[in-house]
Design an enzyme around this catalytic site. Sequence first.
Site, PDB file in Angstrom:
ATOM      1  N   GLY A   8       0.816  -1.218   0.000  1.00  6.13           N
ATOM      2  CA  GLY A   8       0.000   0.000   0.000  1.00  6.13           C
ATOM      3  C   GLY A   8       0.843   1.260   0.000  1.00  6.13           C
ATOM      4  CB  ALA A   9       4.201   1.903  -1.031  1.00  7.95           C
ATOM      5  CE1 TYR A 150      -8.298   0.985   9.686  1.00  8.73           C
ATOM      6  CE2 TYR A 150      -8.415   1.920  11.887  1.00  8.73           C
ATOM      7  CZ  TYR A 150      -7.751   1.775  10.690  1.00  8.73           C
ATOM      8  OH  TYR A 150      -6.547   2.400  10.492  1.00  8.73           O
ATOM      9  CB  ALA A 152     -12.083  -6.431  15.088  1.00  6.76           C
TER      10      ALA A 152
HETATM   11  P1  NDP Z   1      -4.698   5.623   2.293  1.00  7.48           P
HETATM   12  O1  NDP Z   1      -6.132   5.348   2.080  1.00  7.48           O
HETATM   13  O2  NDP Z   1      -4.155   6.969   2.004  1.00  7.48           O
HETATM   14  O3  NDP Z   1      -3.812   4.540   1.493  1.00  7.48           O
HETATM   15  C1  NDP Z   1      -4.127   3.187   1.580  1.00  7.48           C
HETATM   16  C2  NDP Z   1      -3.099   2.394   0.817  1.00  7.48           C
HETATM   17  O4  NDP Z   1      -3.416   1.004   0.990  1.00  7.48           O
HETATM   18  C3  NDP Z   1      -3.124   2.685  -0.679  1.00  7.48           C
HETATM   19  O5  NDP Z   1      -1.804   2.716  -1.157  1.00  7.48           O
HETATM   20  C4  NDP Z   1      -3.877   1.486  -1.254  1.00  7.48           C
HETATM   21  O6  NDP Z   1      -3.432   1.105  -2.544  1.00  7.48           O
HETATM   22  C5  NDP Z   1      -3.451   0.392  -0.271  1.00  7.48           C
HETATM   23  N1  NDP Z   1      -4.376  -0.735  -0.299  1.00  7.48           N
HETATM   24  C6  NDP Z   1      -5.678  -0.790   0.097  1.00  7.48           C
HETATM   25  N2  NDP Z   1      -6.178  -2.013  -0.122  1.00  7.48           N
HETATM   26  C7  NDP Z   1      -5.171  -2.752  -0.688  1.00  7.48           C
HETATM   27  C8  NDP Z   1      -5.078  -4.087  -1.144  1.00  7.48           C
HETATM   28  N3  NDP Z   1      -6.122  -4.932  -1.081  1.00  7.48           N
HETATM   29  N4  NDP Z   1      -3.892  -4.521  -1.653  1.00  7.48           N
HETATM   30  C9  NDP Z   1      -2.831  -3.677  -1.716  1.00  7.48           C
HETATM   31  N5  NDP Z   1      -2.864  -2.386  -1.318  1.00  7.48           N
HETATM   32  C10 NDP Z   1      -4.038  -1.937  -0.800  1.00  7.48           C
HETATM   33  O7  NDP Z   1      -4.437   5.224   3.815  1.00  7.48           O
HETATM   34  P2  NDP Z   1      -3.347   5.679   4.891  1.00  7.48           P
HETATM   35  O8  NDP Z   1      -2.075   6.015   4.244  1.00  7.48           O
HETATM   36  O9  NDP Z   1      -4.008   6.627   5.784  1.00  7.48           O
HETATM   37  O10 NDP Z   1      -3.217   4.310   5.705  1.00  7.48           O
HETATM   38  C11 NDP Z   1      -2.114   3.426   5.592  1.00  7.48           C
HETATM   39  C12 NDP Z   1      -2.171   2.446   6.756  1.00  7.48           C
HETATM   40  O11 NDP Z   1      -2.124   3.171   7.982  1.00  7.48           O
HETATM   41  C13 NDP Z   1      -3.473   1.636   6.802  1.00  7.48           C
HETATM   42  O12 NDP Z   1      -3.194   0.330   7.233  1.00  7.48           O
HETATM   43  C14 NDP Z   1      -4.291   2.373   7.864  1.00  7.48           C
HETATM   44  O13 NDP Z   1      -5.229   1.545   8.461  1.00  7.48           O
HETATM   45  C15 NDP Z   1      -3.201   2.800   8.816  1.00  7.48           C
HETATM   46  N6  NDP Z   1      -3.559   3.908   9.686  1.00  7.48           N
HETATM   47  C16 NDP Z   1      -3.937   5.123   9.173  1.00  7.48           C
HETATM   48  C17 NDP Z   1      -4.267   6.150  10.011  1.00  7.48           C
HETATM   49  C18 NDP Z   1      -4.702   7.490   9.531  1.00  7.48           C
HETATM   50  O14 NDP Z   1      -5.141   8.318  10.358  1.00  7.48           O
HETATM   51  N7  NDP Z   1      -4.610   7.796   8.232  1.00  7.48           N
HETATM   52  C19 NDP Z   1      -4.222   5.987  11.487  1.00  7.48           C
HETATM   53  C20 NDP Z   1      -3.816   4.677  11.898  1.00  7.48           C
HETATM   54  C21 NDP Z   1      -3.492   3.691  11.035  1.00  7.48           C
HETATM   55  P3  NDP Z   1      -4.262   1.370  -3.914  1.00  7.48           P
HETATM   56  O15 NDP Z   1      -4.725   2.808  -3.854  1.00  7.48           O
HETATM   57  O16 NDP Z   1      -3.261   1.101  -4.967  1.00  7.48           O
HETATM   58  O17 NDP Z   1      -5.406   0.422  -3.925  1.00  7.48           O
END
Ligand code: NDP
Length: 241
Positions: A8-9, A150, A152
């Site tokens: 998810g980068a 989420y 959980a």
């Molecule tokens: P974003 O929504 O900005 O980004 C999410 C990323 O996850 C995207 O790069 C997306 O890729 C990828 N992704 C989603 N589903 C899949 C999948 N099935 N396979 C591969 N990649 C996937 O989220 P954030 O940057 O905010 O969040 C990143 C992490 O941090 C998450 O795990 C989130 O739960 C956690 N987090 C975030 C917080 C916040 O306040 N923002 C707080 C605490 C934790 P693509 O677009 O290519 O599908």
Amino acid sequence: MKNVLITGASRGIGAACALLFGKAGYRVFVNYNKSEKQAYEVCEKIKSAGGEAYAVQADVTDLTAVRRAVSLCKYHGGGLDVLVNNAGIDFYGTFEETTPEIWDSVIKTNLTGVYNAVYAALPELKETRGKIINVSSVWGVFGGSCEAAYSASKAGVIGLTKALSKELGLSGVTVNCVAPGYIDTEMNARFDEKTVADIIDRTPLSRTGTPEDVAEAVLWLASDKAPFFTGTVLNVDGGFM
Ligand code: NDP
């Protein structure tokens, strides 16, 4: 050169991690699912700063696809030193609104996705005595109202981190996780100004977090500066918890 695979980068926290690891001299494998253009842009930024990066498509819920991604790391980098399990999705709604489909999709992405990546990458990580860093959440520690699935899933990530850290200690593989608070990314775009102001009020450092705040913690856990850390949950939340 060390290799890092970040799930998810393509944007948000994962993209910030990719850029920071790139600057720190890692060969970066930028995983994405749907956001291909953004993933290639992240790679271009790393390359224009003199680094090496590859965009790698894989849906983390699909073990076969994740295995292919790990094979690419091996092909281009010769192995894998660091795995950052960051890919995640959110669902905001009451428990009654959390249909079985929504529940499955959140657990499958946020928790089974971590299982899949570790399962696929562990042989490589054992070879390098590598590092696993999982991205959990403050909601995984104390639970968020209207975020049952989420919370959980993220509590599951903490349990998995702790259990794996015990099992993998003798292999020299460390397993840690970060628990970010509110971070400014697309995931939180739905919150209105008042809600964000309330969160800032409850945060001792009096601001929301940036993706870079989290990336610095992840890079540090992956570095040689944190050799005696495993099974740790590092809160990156400005004191929110
Ligand atoms: P974003 O929504 O900005 O980004 C999410 C990323 O996850 C995207 O790069 C997306 O890729 C990828 N992704 C989603 N589903 C899949 C999948 N099935 N396979 C591969 N990649 C996937 O989220 P954030 O940057 O905010 O969040 C990143 C992490 O941090 C998450 O795990 C989130 O739960 C956690 N987090 C975030 C917080 C916040 O306040 N923002 C707080 C605490 C934790 P693509 O677009 O290519 O599908």
